[in-house]
Design a protein around this motif. Sequence first.
Motif, short mmCIF file in Angstrom:
data_model
loop_
_atom_site.label_atom_id
_atom_site.label_comp_id
_atom_site.label_asym_id
_atom_site.label_seq_id
_atom_site.Cartn_x
_atom_site.Cartn_y
_atom_site.Cartn_z
N GLY A 5 -5.84 13.15 2.49
CA GLY A 5 -7.15 12.85 1.69
C GLY A 5 -8.12 12.02 2.59
N ILE A 6 -9.10 11.81 2.03
CA ILE A 6 -10.31 10.97 2.48
C ILE A 6 -10.41 9.83 1.80
CG2 ILE A 6 -12.85 11.41 2.81
CD1 ILE A 6 -12.53 13.97 3.06
N GLN A 7 -10.93 8.63 2.39
CA GLN A 7 -11.21 7.43 1.97
C GLN A 7 -12.53 7.07 2.49
OE1 GLN A 7 -8.22 4.36 2.47
NE2 GLN A 7 -6.79 5.69 3.03
N ALA A 53 -12.24 -1.36 10.39
CA ALA A 53 -10.84 -1.66 10.50
C ALA A 53 -10.08 -0.62 9.68
CB ALA A 53 -10.60 -2.97 10.20
N TYR A 54 -9.14 -0.25 10.01
CA TYR A 54 -8.15 0.32 9.40
C TYR A 54 -6.82 0.39 9.93
CZ TYR A 54 -8.76 4.13 13.04
OH TYR A 54 -8.72 4.58 14.61
N PHE A 66 -21.88 5.21 5.13
CA PHE A 66 -20.67 5.41 4.67
C PHE A 66 -19.38 5.71 5.99
CE2 PHE A 66 -23.23 6.27 0.99
CZ PHE A 66 -22.79 5.67 0.11
N ALA A 67 -18.52 4.67 6.02
CA ALA A 67 -17.58 5.04 6.73
C ALA A 67 -16.28 5.88 6.02
CB ALA A 67 -16.81 3.86 7.13
N ARG A 68 -15.94 7.08 6.94
CA ARG A 68 -15.13 7.98 6.09
C ARG A 68 -13.83 8.18 6.96
NH1 ARG A 68 -17.01 14.35 5.33
NH2 ARG A 68 -15.09 14.97 4.23
N LEU A 69 -12.82 7.96 6.35
CA LEU A 69 -11.46 8.10 7.05
C LEU A 69 -10.75 9.47 6.42
CD1 LEU A 69 -9.83 6.65 9.11
CD2 LEU A 69 -8.44 5.44 7.01
N SER A 93 0.84 -1.08 0.16
CA SER A 93 0.06 0.14 0.02
C SER A 93 0.61 1.23 0.06
CB SER A 93 -0.89 0.07 1.27
OG SER A 93 -1.67 1.05 1.21
N SER A 94 0.59 1.97 -1.17
CA SER A 94 1.38 3.32 -1.04
C SER A 94 0.64 4.42 -0.18
CB SER A 94 1.26 3.90 -2.44
OG SER A 94 -0.11 4.10 -3.08
N ARG A 95 -0.28 4.08 0.48
CA ARG A 95 -1.03 4.95 1.46
C ARG A 95 -0.35 4.78 2.76
NH1 ARG A 95 -7.51 3.90 -0.36
NH2 ARG A 95 -7.25 5.17 -2.25
N PRO A 96 -0.26 6.00 3.39
CA PRO A 96 0.04 6.03 4.93
C PRO A 96 -1.02 5.29 5.86
CG PRO A 96 0.85 8.06 3.77
CD PRO A 96 -0.11 7.22 2.86
N VAL A 97 -2.17 5.61 5.40
CA VAL A 97 -3.19 5.08 6.14
C VAL A 97 -4.23 4.28 5.07
CG1 VAL A 97 -5.30 5.45 7.45
CG2 VAL A 97 -3.08 7.01 8.01
N GLU A 98 -4.71 3.38 5.66
CA GLU A 98 -5.50 2.34 4.64
C GLU A 98 -6.81 2.06 5.57
OE1 GLU A 98 -5.33 -1.78 2.49
OE2 GLU A 98 -3.81 -1.33 3.72
N LEU A 99 -8.12 2.39 4.81
CA LEU A 99 -9.44 1.92 5.20
C LEU A 99 -9.37 0.59 5.05
CD1 LEU A 99 -11.96 2.53 6.89
CD2 LEU A 99 -12.78 3.61 4.78
N VAL A 100 -9.50 -0.36 5.74
CA VAL A 100 -9.59 -1.98 5.26
C VAL A 100 -11.11 -2.35 5.03
CG1 VAL A 100 -9.30 -4.35 6.15
CG2 VAL A 100 -7.55 -2.39 6.97
N GLY A 101 -12.07 -1.79 5.95
CA GLY A 101 -13.43 -1.97 5.50
C GLY A 101 -14.23 -2.30 6.96
N ASN A 102 -15.31 -2.90 6.69
CA ASN A 102 -16.16 -3.12 8.07
C ASN A 102 -16.75 -4.63 7.91
OD1 ASN A 102 -18.25 -2.52 5.89
ND2 ASN A 102 -19.56 -3.10 7.64
N PHE A 103 -16.73 -5.28 9.12
CA PHE A 103 -17.73 -6.54 9.30
C PHE A 103 -18.54 -6.71 10.32
CE2 PHE A 103 -13.20 -6.37 11.11
CZ PHE A 103 -13.15 -6.98 12.42
#
Length: 321
Positions: A311-313, A254-255, A303-306, A233-243
């Motif tokens: 920027g914004i994911q 999770a992130y 929507f989960a917003r990180l 991942s080139s992103r310093p922070v990654e929004l993995v998803g939800n479960f």
Amino acid sequence: GRWHHAAVVYDQAESRLHLVLDGMRVNSAQAEALPPGSGGLPLALGGRRPDPMKEASPQQSFTGRLDELRIWSEARSVASLGHRRARPTSNSETEDRDGPLRLHFDENRTTDRLEWVEGARRVPTRLMFQSPLRGLQAQIDGQSVTLRWTAASPNEGPFLIERSSDGSSFTVVERLSPVASGTKAEQAQEITYTDENVPGKVVFYRVRQIAPNTEPERATGTIKIGLGAKESSSRPVELVGNFPNPFKTSSTIAYRVHESQPVTLTVWDVSGKRIATLADGAHEPGYYERTLDAGDLPSGTYFARLKTPQGIQSHQMVLLK
């Protein structure tokens, strides 16, 4: 390759059909309103009845298997369908008369519940039930996937191997010729195919056989495969998803943080209203989880917003109560 509980509920007030799969509402469609006192209407199981307005209406038949059919005299709620889907109905004749009409597809069944419904009768049909392709399996070797399946009639038509990244839109990646004529038409045979250099971390496959024009489509079920690609991942922070997703009461978001920085995690509805703030502050590198409690939130899409300095994911979540 798995059994599923599927239900269709007709909402007379809105003239809508709701599809409930394994206890969760997954789709709906506007339906033509049925006039009061419309009388008996035909019901086709395992296929779509030909359109009488079209001279050559194509026959669309179900290629899986049916175990039991239940027809209720009143619309069932999603909650009741989810509660009863794994419960066998009683064999008591008294309770059966007060419950749904049940039709079984076992040849050794001695009772026929149709006799309890006034005017109901069986009629001949040309709908076909068959599973000529079965046992789709996969073996993974790095970024290569080897598929195996059994064909009941391997020399009756070519095979189309289809791949998808989302499980809904499929693309043909290979067309295999029919098996050599040395195999008898009625002799089943295992067939293999290897897909090299598969892109992505998760892929879906299915196999179709082009059958003679007089037969319904032959197809396997869909198989989902995780390739376990190396994390990059080139992103310093990654929004993995939800479960889980969809979820009913709560869901975990999770992130992953690769570089120290401020992070804000919020949840929004489709109207653009912020529902909750789950994290806001400086984060050290690591894996994080935050829980969203559904509480009094209505069913719908959220929507989960990180938000980070880069920027914004965002990630879509579905709440089904």
